[in-house]
Design a protein around this motif. Structure first.
Motif, PDB file in Angstrom:
ATOM      1  N   GLN A 138       2.965  13.150 -12.801  1.00  0.00           N
ATOM      2  CA  GLN A 138       3.684  13.136 -14.078  1.00  0.00           C
ATOM      3  C   GLN A 138       2.686  13.037 -15.247  1.00  0.00           C
ATOM      4  O   GLN A 138       2.803  13.757 -16.241  1.00  0.00           O
ATOM      5  CB  GLN A 138       4.660  11.938 -14.091  1.00  0.00           C
ATOM      6  N   SER A 139       1.676  12.149 -15.082  1.00  0.00           N
ATOM      7  CA  SER A 139       0.725  11.951 -16.180  1.00  0.00           C
ATOM      8  C   SER A 139      -0.080  13.220 -16.432  1.00  0.00           C
ATOM      9  O   SER A 139      -0.393  13.553 -17.572  1.00  0.00           O
ATOM     10  CB  SER A 139      -0.196  10.764 -15.883  1.00  0.00           C
ATOM     11  N   HIS A 140      -0.394  13.970 -15.353  1.00  0.00           N
ATOM     12  CA  HIS A 140      -1.131  15.236 -15.510  1.00  0.00           C
ATOM     13  C   HIS A 140      -0.347  16.210 -16.367  1.00  0.00           C
ATOM     14  O   HIS A 140      -0.863  16.763 -17.333  1.00  0.00           O
ATOM     15  CB  HIS A 140      -1.366  15.867 -14.128  1.00  0.00           C
ATOM     16  N   SER A 141       0.906  16.396 -16.025  1.00  0.00           N
ATOM     17  CA  SER A 141       1.674  17.386 -16.795  1.00  0.00           C
ATOM     18  C   SER A 141       1.919  16.883 -18.215  1.00  0.00           C
ATOM     19  O   SER A 141       1.927  17.681 -19.160  1.00  0.00           O
ATOM     20  CB  SER A 141       2.970  17.761 -16.088  1.00  0.00           C
ATOM     21  N   ASP A 142       2.057  15.544 -18.367  1.00  0.00           N
ATOM     22  CA  ASP A 142       2.250  14.991 -19.714  1.00  0.00           C
ATOM     23  C   ASP A 142       1.010  15.210 -20.568  1.00  0.00           C
ATOM     24  O   ASP A 142       1.108  15.694 -21.713  1.00  0.00           O
ATOM     25  CB  ASP A 142       2.533  13.472 -19.639  1.00  0.00           C
ATOM     26  N   VAL A 183       0.842  -1.210   0.000  1.00  0.00           N
ATOM     27  CA  VAL A 183       0.000   0.000   0.000  1.00  0.00           C
ATOM     28  C   VAL A 183       0.872   1.252   0.000  1.00  0.00           C
ATOM     29  O   VAL A 183       0.686   2.161  -0.820  1.00  0.00           O
ATOM     30  CB  VAL A 183      -0.968  -0.023   1.207  1.00  0.00           C
ATOM     31  N   ILE A 184       1.873   1.281   0.895  1.00  0.00           N
ATOM     32  CA  ILE A 184       2.704   2.492   0.996  1.00  0.00           C
ATOM     33  C   ILE A 184       3.450   2.739  -0.317  1.00  0.00           C
ATOM     34  O   ILE A 184       3.428   3.846  -0.864  1.00  0.00           O
ATOM     35  CB  ILE A 184       3.690   2.397   2.182  1.00  0.00           C
ATOM     36  N   SER A 185       4.055   1.675  -0.855  1.00  0.00           N
ATOM     37  CA  SER A 185       4.814   1.915  -2.089  1.00  0.00           C
ATOM     38  C   SER A 185       3.875   2.246  -3.242  1.00  0.00           C
ATOM     39  O   SER A 185       4.203   3.068  -4.112  1.00  0.00           O
ATOM     40  CB  SER A 185       5.736   0.747  -2.434  1.00  0.00           C
ATOM     41  N   TYR A 186       2.668   1.653  -3.209  1.00  0.00           N
ATOM     42  CA  TYR A 186       1.706   1.931  -4.291  1.00  0.00           C
ATOM     43  C   TYR A 186       1.240   3.393  -4.232  1.00  0.00           C
ATOM     44  O   TYR A 186       1.159   4.073  -5.258  1.00  0.00           O
ATOM     45  CB  TYR A 186       0.516   0.979  -4.139  1.00  0.00           C
ATOM     46  N   VAL A 187       0.987   3.866  -3.009  1.00  0.00           N
ATOM     47  CA  VAL A 187       0.509   5.255  -2.869  1.00  0.00           C
ATOM     48  C   VAL A 187       1.609   6.240  -3.302  1.00  0.00           C
ATOM     49  O   VAL A 187       1.358   7.186  -4.052  1.00  0.00           O
ATOM     50  CB  VAL A 187       0.068   5.522  -1.409  1.00  0.00           C
ATOM     51  N   ILE A 188       2.850   5.968  -2.853  1.00  0.00           N
ATOM     52  CA  ILE A 188       3.948   6.887  -3.210  1.00  0.00           C
ATOM     53  C   ILE A 188       4.164   6.881  -4.723  1.00  0.00           C
ATOM     54  O   ILE A 188       4.233   7.940  -5.364  1.00  0.00           O
ATOM     55  CB  ILE A 188       5.255   6.501  -2.465  1.00  0.00           C
ATOM     56  N   THR A 189       4.218   5.666  -5.314  1.00  0.00           N
ATOM     57  CA  THR A 189       4.419   5.591  -6.772  1.00  0.00           C
ATOM     58  C   THR A 189       3.258   6.279  -7.479  1.00  0.00           C
ATOM     59  O   THR A 189       3.451   7.034  -8.439  1.00  0.00           O
ATOM     60  CB  THR A 189       4.460   4.103  -7.239  1.00  0.00           C
ATOM     61  N   GLY A 190       2.032   6.006  -6.984  1.00  0.00           N
ATOM     62  CA  GLY A 190       0.827   6.582  -7.600  1.00  0.00           C
ATOM     63  C   GLY A 190       0.873   8.093  -7.595  1.00  0.00           C
ATOM     64  O   GLY A 190       0.577   8.738  -8.594  1.00  0.00           O
TER      65      GLY A 190
END
Ligand code: ADP
Length: 464
Positions: A31-35, A18-25
Motif C-alpha cells: 500500500q505504501s509503495h503505491s501511495d 511473526v505471522i501476523s506481522y509479516v502478513i500486515t507488513g
C-alpha cells in the motif's frame, strides 16, 4: 522441543506475532509503495508546471542560472527540451530516462504526459506550448528516503510490539500456568495418599470448574478412605469377639478332669461363635457381591404371597420359641411382583428375623400385604424394643448396631443387605419406630399387572 507449558505458550505467542506481522507488513508495504508513487507523480506534475512557469517568465539570459539553482535547492532532476533550447540538471538518473521516440511523441502532442517507474524512482514528462514553441519537461524523483523512513518506523513499531506483547504475555500466561502448577502439586499430594488436600481459586471460569472437580474428587477419595478404614476396623472388631470366645473356651476345654456338663457347655459356646463367624463372612460376601459394579438381578415375575408364606413358615419356629405370634394379613388372591425372587426372599427373611430378634417374649409380629394403586405394600411390624430417631438414621449402614441390641446376636449387616437389594430393584423401603412400642418396616414395589402377566405367558415365560 520445550516441555514446559510456558515454553509452548511462548512459541505460540512468537509465531502469532511473526505471522501476523509479516502478513500486515506485506499489505502495508504494498500500500505504501503505491501511495508514495501516487504522491510522487502529483509532486512531479506540480513541479513540472512550476518549471514551465519559470521558463515562460524568466529572461533567456538568466534562465539557465535560475533553473540550475532551482534544481539544486529543490533536489529535483529535470530536463527541458525544445527546438532551440536545451537544459538539464546534472543528476538525471539513467534508469528512468525517456526515449527519443517518447520525446518526439510528446512534442507532436502538446499537453500529453508520460509516467515512468523504476524501483523507488518515478519520472514524469509533459509537453507545453509557450509562445509558439513546444517544450518538453521531464522530471524525476527518488522516493527511496521516504520508503526507508516508512520501513524504519514499521520495524520500530514491530520491536515495540514484541517487547510490549512479551510483557503482557508473561502476565497473561502466569494467570493460566500458575493455577495449573498449583493443581499439579495438589494432584501429586493426592497420589501420595493425602486425601485432605484441597485447592482454592477465585473465579468462575474453566479453571474454577477444574478446581471444583478436583476438590470433589478429593472429598470422594477422602470419604472412601474413611469408609475403608472404618470397614477394616469394624470387620476386625466383629471377628475379634467370637475369636476371643473360641480361643478362651478352647483353652478351658484343654483342662483335664472337666465335668461332662461343663465340657458340653463350652463346646456349645465354641460352636455358636464359629456359627456367628460363618454367618458374618457369608453376609460380608453377599454384601460385597451386591455392591459390585456388575451385579445382575435375576428378574422374573413371582408370587409374592406364596413367598411370604414360605418365609413366615421357616421363621415360625424361632418365633414360637419366644412365644411370639406372627400374623399374616393379605388381600384375597395372588399378587405377582417382578423381581429377583431369591434376593427378595432374603429381604423378608432379614426383616422378619429382626422383628423376632428385637421383640421380647409374648410379642406380636404382623406381616401385612396391601394394594395401593398399581403398587403393593408389604409391612413387617413388631411390638419390640423399638428404635430412637438417631438409631433409625444409621440402621442401613454396614456394621451399625444399636447399643441396646448388642446383647442380641447379630452383625449389623442384615439391613445393609436389605437396603441394597431394594435399591437394585428400585423399590422403596421406609421405617417408623417408637422406643419400647415397636417398629414397622414398609416395602413398596410395583405390582405385576394382569396385562403384563398375559404378555409374559404368551412369550413362553420370558420377560420383555
Ligand atoms: P443385626 O440385626 O445383625 O444387628 P441389622 O442390619 O439387621 O443388623 O440391623 C441393624 C440394627 O438395627 C440392629 O442392630 C438394631 O439396632 C436395629 N434394628 C433392626 N431391626 C429392628 C427392629 N425390628 N426393632 C428394633 N431395632 C431394630
Amino acid at each position: 522441543m520445550t516441555k514446559s507449558i510456558y515454553g509452548k505458550l511462548f512459541i505460540g505467542f512468537v509465531l502469532t506475532i511473526v505471522i501476523s506481522y509479516v502478513i500486515t507488513g506485506f499489505f502495508a508495504v504494498h500500500q505504501s509503495h503505491s501511495d508514495t508513487k501516487r504522491i510522487a507523480v502529483k509532486d512531479l506534475q506540480h513541479s513540472s508546471s512550476h518549471i514551465v512557469d519559470l521558463v515562460e517568465q524568466i529572461d533567456s539570459s538568466k534562465r539557465d542560472k535560475i533553473l540550475k539553482n532551482y534544481g539544486e535547492d529543490s533536489d529535483l532532476r529535470f530536463m527541458i527540451i525544445s527546438e532551440d533550447y536545451h537544459f538539464k540538471t546534472s543528476n538525471i538518473s539513467r534508469d528512468v530516462r525517456f526515449t527519443d521516440k517518447e520525446i518526439a511523441s510528446l512534442k507532436a502532442n502538446v499537453g500529453k504526459s508520460i509516467v515512468h517507474n523504476a524501483g523507488t524512482k518515478t519520472a514524469y514528462a509533459k509537453s507545453y506550448q509557450i509562445n509558439n514553441t513546444v517544450y518538453v519537461v521531464t522530471i524525476q524523483k527518488d522516493s527511496k528516503t521516504v520508503q526507508k523512513v516508512y520501513l524504519m518506523s514499521y520495524t520500530l513499531s514491530g520491536i515495540i510490539l514484541f517487547i510490549a506483547g512479551s510483557l503482557v504475555f508473561l502476565f497473561v500466561s502466569d494467570l493460566i500456568v500458575r493455577p495449573i502448577s498449583t493443581l499439579t502439586k495438589a494432584t501429586n499430594e493426592l497420589s501420595k495418599g493425602n486425601y485432605k488436600v484441597r485447592v482454592n481459586y477465585a473465579g468462575n471460569d474453566e479453571i474454577a470448574q477444574l478446581y471444583n472437580s478436583f476438590n470433589q474428587m478429593a472429598v470422594q477419595l477422602d470419604k472412601q478412605e474413611e469408609t475403608r478404614q472404618q470397614f477394616i476396623s469394624d470387620v476386625s472388631h466383629e471377628f475379634q469377639t467370637p475369636l476371643t470366645a473360641i480361643s478362651g473356651f478352647a483353652n478351658i476345654l484343654k483342662t483335664e478332669n472337666l465335668p461332662d456338663d461343663q465340657r458340653q457347655k463350652y463346646a456349645e459356646i465354641i460352636l455358636s461363635n464359629a456359627n456367628r463367624l460363618s454367618k458374618l463372612s457369608k453376609n460380608m460376601l453377599q454384601l460385597s457381591l451386591l455392591e459390585g459394579e456388575d451385579i445382575q438381578l435375576d428378574m422374573a415375575p413371582f408370587n409374592l404371597i406364596m413367598q411370604l408364606n414360605r418365609v413366615i413358615e421357616t421363621q415360625d419356629y424361632s418365633a414360637l420359641s419366644k412365644d411370639i405370634e406372627i400374623e399374616f394379613i393379605k388381600p384375597r388372591g395372588d399378587i405377582m411382583v417382578n423381581g429377583d425372587e431369591a434376593r427378595m426372599e432374603q429381604v423378608w427373611t432379614n426383616l422378619i428375623n429382626n422383628a423376632i430378634k428385637y421383640t421380647n417374649e409374648h410379642g406380636v409380629i404382623t406381616v401385612e400385604v396391601k394394594k395401593s394403586g398399581g403398587d403393593v405394600i408389604v409391612s413387617v411390624s413388631d411390638t419390640g424394643i423399638g428404635m430412637s430417631q438417631e438409631t433409625i438414621s444409621h440402621i442401613f449402614e454396614r456394621f451399625y448396631r444399636d447399643d441396646k441390641s448388642r446383647a442380641i446376636e447379630g452383625n449389623g449387616l442384615g439391613l445393609s443387605i436389605v437396603a441394597r437389594i431394594i435399591a437394585l430393584h428400585k423399590f422403596k423401603i421406609d421405617v417408623t419406630s417408637q422406643l419400647d412400642v415397636g417398629t414397622t418396616f414398609t416395602v413398596r414395589m410395583p405390582m405385576y399387572s394382569k396385562r403384563q402377566r398375559a404378555r409374559f405367558n404368551t412369550n413362553g415365560g420370558k420377560e420383555e
